[in-house]
Design a protein around this motif. Structure first.
Motif, PDB file in Angstrom:
ATOM      1  N   ARG A 251      42.026  38.689  35.328  1.00 40.18           N
ATOM      2  CA  ARG A 251      43.212  39.438  35.719  1.00 40.18           C
ATOM      3  C   ARG A 251      43.639  39.028  37.121  1.00 40.18           C
ATOM      4  O   ARG A 251      42.819  38.848  38.014  1.00 40.18           O
ATOM      5  CB  ARG A 251      42.903  40.936  35.675  1.00 40.18           C
ATOM      6  CG  ARG A 251      44.152  41.789  35.744  1.00 40.18           C
ATOM      7  CD  ARG A 251      43.800  43.230  35.716  1.00 40.18           C
ATOM      8  NE  ARG A 251      43.226  43.529  37.033  1.00 40.18           N
ATOM      9  CZ  ARG A 251      42.433  44.538  37.298  1.00 40.18           C
ATOM     10  NH1 ARG A 251      42.086  45.363  36.358  1.00 40.18           N
ATOM     11  NH2 ARG A 251      41.968  44.734  38.501  1.00 40.18           N
ATOM     12  N   ARG A 252      44.895  38.870  37.295  1.00 41.06           N
ATOM     13  CA  ARG A 252      45.450  38.477  38.585  1.00 41.06           C
ATOM     14  C   ARG A 252      45.218  39.601  39.588  1.00 41.06           C
ATOM     15  O   ARG A 252      45.513  40.755  39.316  1.00 41.06           O
ATOM     16  CB  ARG A 252      46.942  38.228  38.391  1.00 41.06           C
ATOM     17  CG  ARG A 252      47.597  37.556  39.516  1.00 41.06           C
ATOM     18  CD  ARG A 252      47.848  36.090  39.237  1.00 41.06           C
ATOM     19  NE  ARG A 252      48.161  35.510  40.525  1.00 41.06           N
ATOM     20  CZ  ARG A 252      49.362  35.138  40.902  1.00 41.06           C
ATOM     21  NH1 ARG A 252      50.341  35.166  40.059  1.00 41.06           N
ATOM     22  NH2 ARG A 252      49.555  34.695  42.112  1.00 41.06           N
ATOM     23  N   SER A 253      44.666  39.261  40.739  1.00 41.05           N
ATOM     24  CA  SER A 253      44.416  40.243  41.787  1.00 41.05           C
ATOM     25  C   SER A 253      44.439  39.534  43.135  1.00 41.05           C
ATOM     26  O   SER A 253      44.389  38.301  43.213  1.00 41.05           O
ATOM     27  CB  SER A 253      43.060  40.922  41.587  1.00 41.05           C
ATOM     28  OG  SER A 253      42.012  39.985  41.795  1.00 41.05           O
ATOM     29  N   LYS A 254      44.477  40.329  44.179  1.00 41.52           N
ATOM     30  CA  LYS A 254      44.452  39.783  45.539  1.00 41.52           C
ATOM     31  C   LYS A 254      43.162  38.996  45.765  1.00 41.52           C
ATOM     32  O   LYS A 254      43.161  37.917  46.347  1.00 41.52           O
ATOM     33  CB  LYS A 254      44.566  40.933  46.543  1.00 41.52           C
ATOM     34  CG  LYS A 254      44.582  40.530  47.983  1.00 41.52           C
ATOM     35  CD  LYS A 254      44.722  41.754  48.872  1.00 41.52           C
ATOM     36  CE  LYS A 254      44.630  41.395  50.332  1.00 41.52           C
ATOM     37  NZ  LYS A 254      44.737  42.568  51.199  1.00 41.52           N
ATOM     38  N   GLN A 255      42.046  39.522  45.260  1.00 40.54           N
ATOM     39  CA  GLN A 255      40.752  38.864  45.420  1.00 40.54           C
ATOM     40  C   GLN A 255      40.711  37.539  44.656  1.00 40.54           C
ATOM     41  O   GLN A 255      40.274  36.523  45.193  1.00 40.54           O
ATOM     42  CB  GLN A 255      39.605  39.775  44.935  1.00 40.54           C
ATOM     43  CG  GLN A 255      39.401  40.981  45.786  1.00 40.54           C
ATOM     44  CD  GLN A 255      40.255  42.161  45.369  1.00 40.54           C
ATOM     45  OE1 GLN A 255      41.147  42.057  44.522  1.00 40.54           O
ATOM     46  NE2 GLN A 255      40.010  43.311  45.977  1.00 40.54           N
ATOM     47  N   ARG A 256      41.166  37.560  43.410  1.00 40.86           N
ATOM     48  CA  ARG A 256      41.188  36.341  42.588  1.00 40.86           C
ATOM     49  C   ARG A 256      42.043  35.274  43.246  1.00 40.86           C
ATOM     50  O   ARG A 256      41.650  34.117  43.348  1.00 40.86           O
ATOM     51  CB  ARG A 256      41.719  36.653  41.189  1.00 40.86           C
ATOM     52  CG  ARG A 256      41.864  35.420  40.300  1.00 40.86           C
ATOM     53  CD  ARG A 256      42.968  35.660  39.259  1.00 40.86           C
ATOM     54  NE  ARG A 256      43.267  34.469  38.516  1.00 40.86           N
ATOM     55  CZ  ARG A 256      44.161  33.548  38.879  1.00 40.86           C
ATOM     56  NH1 ARG A 256      44.823  33.669  39.990  1.00 40.86           N
ATOM     57  NH2 ARG A 256      44.379  32.494  38.138  1.00 40.86           N
ATOM     58  N   ASP A 257      43.219  35.677  43.698  1.00 37.64           N
ATOM     59  CA  ASP A 257      44.126  34.718  44.329  1.00 37.64           C
ATOM     60  C   ASP A 257      43.517  34.128  45.603  1.00 37.64           C
ATOM     61  O   ASP A 257      43.652  32.936  45.866  1.00 37.64           O
ATOM     62  CB  ASP A 257      45.470  35.374  44.640  1.00 37.64           C
ATOM     63  CG  ASP A 257      46.279  35.685  43.380  1.00 37.64           C
ATOM     64  OD1 ASP A 257      45.935  35.161  42.294  1.00 37.64           O
ATOM     65  OD2 ASP A 257      47.256  36.454  43.488  1.00 37.64           O
TER      66      ASP A 257
ATOM     67  N   LEU B 128      39.250  38.380  53.492  1.00 36.24           N
ATOM     68  CA  LEU B 128      39.078  39.675  52.822  1.00 36.24           C
ATOM     69  C   LEU B 128      37.693  40.237  53.157  1.00 36.24           C
ATOM     70  O   LEU B 128      36.747  40.060  52.381  1.00 36.24           O
ATOM     71  CB  LEU B 128      39.201  39.509  51.302  1.00 36.24           C
ATOM     72  CG  LEU B 128      40.522  39.008  50.738  1.00 36.24           C
ATOM     73  CD1 LEU B 128      40.415  38.777  49.239  1.00 36.24           C
ATOM     74  CD2 LEU B 128      41.641  39.998  51.050  1.00 36.24           C
ATOM     75  N   PRO B 129      37.551  40.904  54.285  1.00 34.34           N
ATOM     76  CA  PRO B 129      36.225  41.374  54.719  1.00 34.34           C
ATOM     77  C   PRO B 129      35.541  42.345  53.759  1.00 34.34           C
ATOM     78  O   PRO B 129      34.323  42.472  53.775  1.00 34.34           O
ATOM     79  CB  PRO B 129      36.482  42.040  56.073  1.00 34.34           C
ATOM     80  CG  PRO B 129      37.916  41.887  56.370  1.00 34.34           C
ATOM     81  CD  PRO B 129      38.589  41.219  55.231  1.00 34.34           C
ATOM     82  N   ASN B 130      36.316  43.009  52.911  1.00 36.51           N
ATOM     83  CA  ASN B 130      35.738  43.977  51.972  1.00 36.51           C
ATOM     84  C   ASN B 130      35.366  43.370  50.625  1.00 36.51           C
ATOM     85  O   ASN B 130      34.952  44.086  49.717  1.00 36.51           O
ATOM     86  CB  ASN B 130      36.693  45.158  51.762  1.00 36.51           C
ATOM     87  CG  ASN B 130      36.858  45.964  53.030  1.00 36.51           C
ATOM     88  OD1 ASN B 130      35.932  46.068  53.835  1.00 36.51           O
ATOM     89  ND2 ASN B 130      38.034  46.520  53.229  1.00 36.51           N
ATOM     90  N   LEU B 131      35.501  42.059  50.483  1.00 37.28           N
ATOM     91  CA  LEU B 131      35.149  41.402  49.220  1.00 37.28           C
ATOM     92  C   LEU B 131      33.656  41.568  48.949  1.00 37.28           C
ATOM     93  O   LEU B 131      32.817  41.297  49.814  1.00 37.28           O
ATOM     94  CB  LEU B 131      35.483  39.902  49.298  1.00 37.28           C
ATOM     95  CG  LEU B 131      35.142  39.072  48.070  1.00 37.28           C
ATOM     96  CD1 LEU B 131      36.080  39.407  46.916  1.00 37.28           C
ATOM     97  CD2 LEU B 131      35.206  37.593  48.389  1.00 37.28           C
ATOM     98  N   SER B 132      33.330  42.009  47.743  1.00 36.19           N
ATOM     99  CA  SER B 132      31.911  42.143  47.384  1.00 36.19           C
ATOM    100  C   SER B 132      31.448  40.881  46.671  1.00 36.19           C
ATOM    101  O   SER B 132      32.245  40.147  46.068  1.00 36.19           O
ATOM    102  CB  SER B 132      31.696  43.361  46.476  1.00 36.19           C
ATOM    103  OG  SER B 132      32.185  43.108  45.173  1.00 36.19           O
ATOM    104  N   LEU B 133      30.160  40.639  46.744  1.00 37.26           N
ATOM    105  CA  LEU B 133      29.578  39.476  46.072  1.00 37.26           C
ATOM    106  C   LEU B 133      29.767  39.585  44.565  1.00 37.26           C
ATOM    107  O   LEU B 133      30.047  38.597  43.889  1.00 37.26           O
ATOM    108  CB  LEU B 133      28.097  39.362  46.450  1.00 37.26           C
ATOM    109  CG  LEU B 133      27.422  38.021  46.276  1.00 37.26           C
ATOM    110  CD1 LEU B 133      28.212  36.894  46.913  1.00 37.26           C
ATOM    111  CD2 LEU B 133      26.017  38.053  46.857  1.00 37.26           C
ATOM    112  N   GLY B 134      29.667  40.804  44.032  1.00 39.97           N
ATOM    113  CA  GLY B 134      29.881  41.025  42.596  1.00 39.97           C
ATOM    114  C   GLY B 134      31.290  40.647  42.166  1.00 39.97           C
ATOM    115  O   GLY B 134      31.485  40.040  41.115  1.00 39.97           O
TER     116      GLY B 134
END
Length: 131
Positions: A5-11, A37-43
């Motif tokens: 799914r398209r998301s800010k994290q994926r992009d 993106l400092p809040n990006l999780s490893l998962g």
């Protein structure tokens, strides 16, 4: 195939991977994307990498239990440097006889292949010459 799914994290993950040529590991990519993106999780990173690989957007190179990611999902060859451990794209067109492998004794299905050369990259070669 799973569609990511398209998301800010994926992009952000995909843009970061497309902007580099060093075929990073997941942890290298995670540390790099976290600058944006400092809040990006490893998962979240692993979920997106898995989906991007499954839908054919990116490629995963697995050698010796370590996975490296490549934004170029088209068939191409790599060099794994014996000195620095990095993967590099080799600028050679795929061999046509490997594009459609035909093995008369093999009764299964072949969906693709990965060809990795092992040697020393240009940077390590140049560094060794200057020592």
């Amino acid at each position: 195939m799973q569609q990511v799914r398209r998301s800010k994290q994926r992009d952000a993950i995909l843009a970061n991977l497309q902007a580099r040529y060093d075929h990073p590991t997941a942890m290298e990519l995670y540390l790099s994307v976290r600058q944006e993106l400092p809040n990006l999780s490893l998962g979240t990173l692993y979920r997106n990498l898995k989906g991007l690989c499954q839908d054919g957007t990116i490629a995963c190179l697995s050698v010796g239990g370590e996975e490296h990611y490549d934004a170029n999902a088209k068939q191409h060859y790599h060099l794994k440097c014996d000195c620095c451990g990095r993967f590099y794209d080799l600028p050679y067109a795929p061999l046509s006889e490997l594009d459609a492998p035909t093995l008369p004794e093999f009764t299964g299905e072949i969906h693709g292949y990965s060809l990795i050369f092992f040697g020393v990259c240009p940077d390590c070669t140049a560094q060794n010459r200057t020592k």
